[in-house]
Design an enzyme around this catalytic site. Sequence first.
Site, PDB file in Angstrom:
ATOM      1  N   THR A 173       6.450 -37.233  42.508  1.00 35.78           N
ATOM      2  CA  THR A 173       7.332 -35.989  42.353  1.00 35.78           C
ATOM      3  C   THR A 173       9.038 -36.378  42.448  1.00 35.78           C
ATOM      4  OG1 THR A 173       6.654 -35.441  44.542  1.00 35.78           O
ATOM      5  CG2 THR A 173       5.601 -34.420  42.746  1.00 35.78           C
ATOM      6  N   THR A 174       9.211 -36.921  43.610  1.00 34.76           N
ATOM      7  CA  THR A 174      10.683 -37.314  44.174  1.00 34.76           C
ATOM      8  C   THR A 174      11.216 -37.998  42.981  1.00 34.76           C
ATOM      9  OG1 THR A 174       9.754 -37.147  46.508  1.00 34.76           O
ATOM     10  CG2 THR A 174      11.885 -38.181  46.007  1.00 34.76           C
ATOM     11  N   ASP A 208      -2.305 -37.128  47.527  1.00 36.68           N
ATOM     12  CA  ASP A 208      -1.474 -37.810  46.439  1.00 36.68           C
ATOM     13  C   ASP A 208      -2.069 -39.262  45.955  1.00 36.68           C
ATOM     14  OD1 ASP A 208       0.444 -36.238  46.585  1.00 36.68           O
ATOM     15  OD2 ASP A 208       1.910 -37.387  47.533  1.00 36.68           O
ATOM     16  N   ASP A 266       7.236 -35.255  51.086  1.00 35.16           N
ATOM     17  CA  ASP A 266       6.473 -35.015  49.993  1.00 35.16           C
ATOM     18  C   ASP A 266       7.547 -34.285  49.110  1.00 35.16           C
ATOM     19  OD1 ASP A 266       4.401 -35.275  47.808  1.00 35.16           O
ATOM     20  OD2 ASP A 266       3.738 -33.170  48.435  1.00 35.16           O
TER      21      ASP A 266
END
Length: 544
Positions: free
Chosen positions: A99-100, A389, A66
């Site tokens: 997010t990545t 998520d 994550d």
Amino acid sequence: MAQYSGAGQPILVLPEGTNRFIGRDAQRMNILAGKVLAETVRTTLGPKGMDKMLVDSLGDIVVTNDGVTILKEMDIEHPAAKMLVEVAKTQEDEVGDGTTTAVIIAGELLKKAENLLDMDIHPTIVAMGYRQAAEKAQEILNEIAIGADDRETLLKVAMTAMTGKGTEKARKPLAELIVDAVKQVEEDGEVEIDHIKIEKKDGAIVDESTLVQGVIIDKERVHPGMPKKIEDAKIALLNCPIEVKETEVDAEIRITDPTQMQAFIEQEEQMIKDMVNSIVDTGAQVVFAQKGIDDLAQHYLAKADIMAVRRVKKSDIEKLAKATGAQVVTNIEDLTAADLGEAGLVSEKKVSGDDMIFVEECKEAKAVTLMVRGSTKHVVDEIERAVDDAIGVVAATVEDGKVVAGGGAPEIELSKKLRDYADSISGREQLAVAAFAEALEIVPKTLAENAGLDSIDCLVDLRAAHEDSFYMGLNVFEGEVADMNEAGVIEPHRVKKQALQSAAEAAEMILRIDDVIASSGAGKPDMEGMEGMGGMPGGMPPMM
């Protein structure tokens, strides 16, 4: 730092020990920090992304892929790198996933900007071009969005979000639980995800995860004489202690003979008994107190066959109110039968060696609990992050009603349309828009690399496929281009929108910095080692 006057006298402007990097040196240093950070999390992207093991100074381990968890756990010192961490945190807060993606797009935008700076294009021009491209990208993203309002789409969104995050075997059952949870707490098209509580316990397989129509409290009864199970329970929620209040000011009680002492003790006991009687008179069978419960009060409550739990977190009290319909009361004397909530079953159960209170079977519960199980602590922690998520993306889809294809499909389509848009622009901004378009291809390129595929071949095939359909993305399991909508690989429109917006704005902000002034004094970032950054392309900014 000193400047010299005409007479050769030094004039101190900044304190000694301050590091200052100006112009191209400052830009090169900040860009390199962004690129290094993006490269760090890049390998975690996609269904076949790898995990990172993070070990802190105490030896505690976190194993995750994550993006935001990795960046939060890393001890990052570089100020420009910290700005990209903020991108990930914002993405997590706003949507819960992507997010990545946001960080690697920001890193690639900085990388492409470096090439433009080397061509003597002014940073302001690059930033303006990026802003134009980001605005156009949002328009294109709206055009390629797909309407989503059915349960099947929500399940696909949840499963896509959990793919590659340690939940492969139980994706479908977990997705069912997540969609049910989000639908349960939805009110007038709005989803308050804080009303979905996630409780995690190891010692069981993921498939044993369950959804409770109510709240699970990680506490136990305050007295062993209290009932362990109550059906059709009437529930009181108290924001006050069940004990004798201490005086607000320092006070001294003088007792001159033993009878006064006895009277004082009896009076205290009577006050506690009256409190308990007030609760009993309302018909309450279960009491959740946010504060303490006196030992004597516990005894009287147990005698009245009332289950009581003390020191319940404020957030749990609020969830109990939403689930049971109870009113939170701050004064026991004001408690009435109308303030009580209802639950079909309140029971104390042992889960993985710990006693927990289950408040279940609540009618029209607007707060629910997901009990997430996993074989070990590290496994269940990662599953919790995946579920968190997925809840975020399902909630975003319910609220917006729009999704886009996954597998790098939107990025390829955006890149294609932005290249056409760049051709319509005059001036040097055209080069920045074209660089923005090229930077977006980092997402499908990374997906291919992480799956062990040839990224160049995949990009060529994707570009060709997008002449016919903007749904075409990369199926990393088959190693070929496929229709992502048919394959069920879809993501919320909001995830991509937020990732593009925050990545572009962070890149613009970093590019506009031409002067970095940092004190190396106590409590300030340690900028030592930055001096070699300007002339040494291989220099590494201190990050960890």
